[in-house]
Design a protein around this motif. Structure first.
Motif: not given
Length: 244
Positions: A100-106, A230-231
């Motif tokens: 969830d943290s690595f991937l942006e929506f769509e 991920l900062q």
């Protein structure tokens, strides 16, 4: 309203209104999306079983304006049992949080979807969760383009390094001549094992294993590096102190 069929795994759920949920789903066709599961919290709802984390399903969805909603769904593979064990719930939750943290929506990334499914399956079959986590950390860095430089010094490009250090600042190995004060020493054997995992096909990850000592050494590199990329902190890591 066109109906669309796609496969995906539910990452997160949020209650919506009185009887519905907003699901975060990692799909094969559209990447990570949010989907309305209408009335799934009602007693005997046909969407109840598919509207919870760790369910890999085939969804039939429709999109109206900017909102996806589920028309129907069927379970392909359930990993729900992982949530019933405290240890496995934390480890599977960790993998979910990383995705969830690595991937942006769509942002479509089928490699990450396959990695997540493969890793959850290994947890389900009893593979050491620490080994699964280290493998997952390495592979998600590969599949998202953040894998550090491990084949040569990031500064002088020297490849025949006999004493290696890892630079979080520069994102890779440094040789003894180029290392800076904050670089940490890393054994060549650890470098080799990380590269082996990075290059291994997903179907063969179940054959990879390493002892607790090697696991700890890899962890001292991957965890801080992922936090830096991920900062942000990874919230679920706070729960690991209860099981270790």
């Amino acid at each position: 309203m066109k109906l669309i069929k796609t496969k995906g795994i539910v990452l997160k759920e949020t209650n919506f209104e009185e009887s519905s949920k907003i699901l975060t789903v990692l799909t094969s066709d559209f990447g990570k999306i949010q989907v309305l599961s209408k009335n799934c919290r009602r007693l005997l709802s046909v969407l109840s079983a598919v509207s919870q984390p760790l369910m890999f399903c085939e969804f039939v969805i429709r999109k109206t304006k900017d909102i996806y909603s589920i028309s129907s769904a069927s379970v392909i593979e359930s990993f729900f049992e992982l949530s019933q064990d405290v240890n496995l719930a934390i480890y599977s939750g960790y993998l979910i949080e990383l995705v969830d943290s690595f991937l942006e929506f769509e942002q479509k990334n089928e490699d990450v979807l396959r990695l997540l499914l493969n890793s959850l399956y290994l947890l389900k079959k009893g593979k050491d969760p620490e080994v699964v986590s280290r493998i997952f950390e390495i592979k998600i860095l590969v599949y998202t383009g953040f894998f550090p430089q491990f084949t040569q010094c990031v500064k002088c490009q020297r490849k025949d390094i006999t004493r290696a250090f890892f630079s979080f600042k520069n994102g890779g190995l440094t040789c003894e001549a180029c290392k800076e004060d904050n670089d940490i020493e890393i054994e060549i054997e650890v470098v080799k094992r990380i590269l082996i995992v990075a290059a291994t096909n997903l179907k063969k990850l179940n054959k990879i294993s390493f002892d607790s000592s090697l696991n700890s050494k890899i962890k001292t590199i991957t965890l801080p590096y992922i936090k830096m990329v991920l900062q942000k902190d990874i919230k679920i890591l706070d729960f690991f102190r209860f099981i270790q």
